[in-house]
Design an enzyme around this catalytic site. Structure first.
Site, PDB file in Angstrom:
ATOM      1  CE1 TYR A  45     -10.962   2.748   6.288  1.00  0.00           C
ATOM      2  CE2 TYR A  45     -11.825   5.043   6.830  1.00  0.00           C
ATOM      3  CZ  TYR A  45     -10.680   4.034   6.874  1.00  0.00           C
ATOM      4  OH  TYR A  45      -9.375   4.422   6.720  1.00  0.00           O
ATOM      5  CG  ASP A  75     -10.111  11.709   8.677  1.00  0.00           C
ATOM      6  OD1 ASP A  75      -9.577  10.623   8.259  1.00  0.00           O
ATOM      7  OD2 ASP A  75     -10.666  12.444   7.957  1.00  0.00           O
ATOM      8  N   GLY A 107       0.602  -1.326   0.243  1.00  0.00           N
ATOM      9  CA  GLY A 107       0.128   0.003  -0.040  1.00  0.00           C
ATOM     10  C   GLY A 107       0.938   1.380   0.139  1.00  0.00           C
ATOM     11  CD  GLN A 108      -2.072   6.159  -0.985  1.00  0.00           C
ATOM     12  OE1 GLN A 108      -1.795   7.163  -1.455  1.00  0.00           O
ATOM     13  NE2 GLN A 108      -3.093   6.200  -0.298  1.00  0.00           N
ATOM     14  CD1 TRP A 113      -8.860  13.941   4.461  1.00  0.00           C
ATOM     15  CD2 TRP A 113      -8.231  15.709   3.325  1.00  0.00           C
ATOM     16  NE1 TRP A 113      -9.925  14.648   4.580  1.00  0.00           N
ATOM     17  CE2 TRP A 113      -9.614  15.961   3.706  1.00  0.00           C
ATOM     18  CE3 TRP A 113      -7.596  16.777   2.529  1.00  0.00           C
ATOM     19  CZ2 TRP A 113     -10.374  16.942   3.567  1.00  0.00           C
ATOM     20  CZ3 TRP A 113      -8.708  17.948   2.218  1.00  0.00           C
ATOM     21  CH2 TRP A 113      -9.807  18.188   2.800  1.00  0.00           C
ATOM     22  CG  ASP A 172      -5.561 -14.235   5.808  1.00  0.00           C
ATOM     23  OD1 ASP A 172      -5.929 -13.067   5.946  1.00  0.00           O
ATOM     24  OD2 ASP A 172      -6.283 -15.197   5.561  1.00  0.00           O
ATOM     25  CE  LYS A 227      -8.150   1.955  10.224  1.00  0.00           C
ATOM     26  NZ  LYS A 227      -6.996   1.317   9.644  1.00  0.00           N
ATOM     27  CB  ALA A 250      -6.862  -0.391   6.696  1.00  0.00           C
TER      28      ALA A 250
END
Length: 283
Positions: free
Chosen positions: A126, A103, A10-11, A151, A37, A130, A61
């Site tokens: 979501y 957030d 991911g990022q 963001w 996993d 979380k 996530a």
């Protein structure tokens, strides 16, 4: 230390990998779903014990916010159950965990920046999953950091910055929400903050992290286009009501970062400076 990174494709996971070479004293185990996993508790326990894991950074996530409204089972598995499994496994080794949160645990009705002690009130599947993941981490592991961010964008993966550059080049006009306020976060800056915390030592608790400053999605888009040299696309402001989505978004999600700055002596960049750094490497 032996450190497990989940969600390495991911990022944030990709940004963490770029920094790892600066910390040769640690051994990093970079995993994504193919390697581990995290919805399988037995697989986690086996991996953590077999590799003598001292700490975990959970970057994995379920982040498809709108899809989550109908895909509750998988969203819950990844965002609620998996962090608890990871926390419990590393606790047995007297280790630590850093859980990346969001957030979206707030409903966005504030008018001043959210601090860590504000009462969460998620307004989406979501956000709810979380928040439940945060609670599981703090319940099952004594040495934990929960870092809420917002963001997120990067040179890796799909994100708002890349989408706006692509659409800005393709379309003569774009409508973008102007009445949702927050702060972008360059994933590289978050990765640096996480590495700093690991090397200074985990001080347990909840923290907020984004870049400095405040903007709207509309103004964010205008900045992206300006920095990318896009001049042929007219960006129009839209009300949230003009762009209905399955999941509710927080109207105001500015995070107060005083705690993490003071705890780890962090100097967090201004959002537009970090955006320029990212855009420069994309265009």
């Amino acid at each position: 230390m032996n450190i497990l990174i989940t969600g390495c494709n991911g990022q944030l996971g990709n940004e963490m990998q770029l920094l790892e070479k600066n910390y040769p004293q640690h051994t990093f185990f970079n995993t994504d779903v193919a390697e581990l996993d995290i919805t399988n508790q037995l697989a986690i326990n086996d991996f953590v014990n077999r590799n003598a894991i001292d700490g975990i950074v959970n970057c994995a996530a379920y982040t498809a916010v709108d899809k989550a409204e109908t895909d509750k089972e998988l969203c819950t598995s990844l965002n609620t159950l998996a962090p608890a499994y990871l926390a419990a496994a590393v606790e047995k080794r007297n280790g630590w965990i850093i859980q990346v949160s969001t957030d979206y645990v707030f409903d966005g009705t504030h008018h001043t920046p959210y601090v860590e002690t504000d009462t969460p009130a998620p307004d989406s599947v979501y956000g709810s999953t979380k928040l439940a993941g945060e609670l599981g981490v703090s319940k099952f592991c004594k040495k934990y950091m929960i870092i809420r961010t917002a963001w997120l964008y990067s040179t890796f993966g799909n994100n708002f910055v890349k989408t706006m550059i692509r659409l800005g080049k393709e379309k003569p006009e774009l409508g973008v929400i102007f009445d949702q306020i927050g702060t972008p976060t360059y994933a590289r800056d978050l990765a640096i903050a996480i590495m700093t915390a690991i090397n200074q030592g985990i001080v347990s608790g909840v923290y907020h992290f984004s870049n400095e400053g405040v903007t709207s999605w509309y103004d964010f888009t205008k900045a992206i286009h300006r920095l990318a040299g896009i001049t042929t696309c007219n960006v129009k402001p839209l009300h949230t009501s003009e762009y209905p989505t399955p999941a509710n978004r927080p109207a105001y999600s500015v995070l107060d970062k005083t705690k993490i700055k003071q705890t780890y002596s962090l100097n967090i960049p201004y959002w537009e400076d970090s955006l320029k750094e990212c855009v420069d490497s994309l265009v």
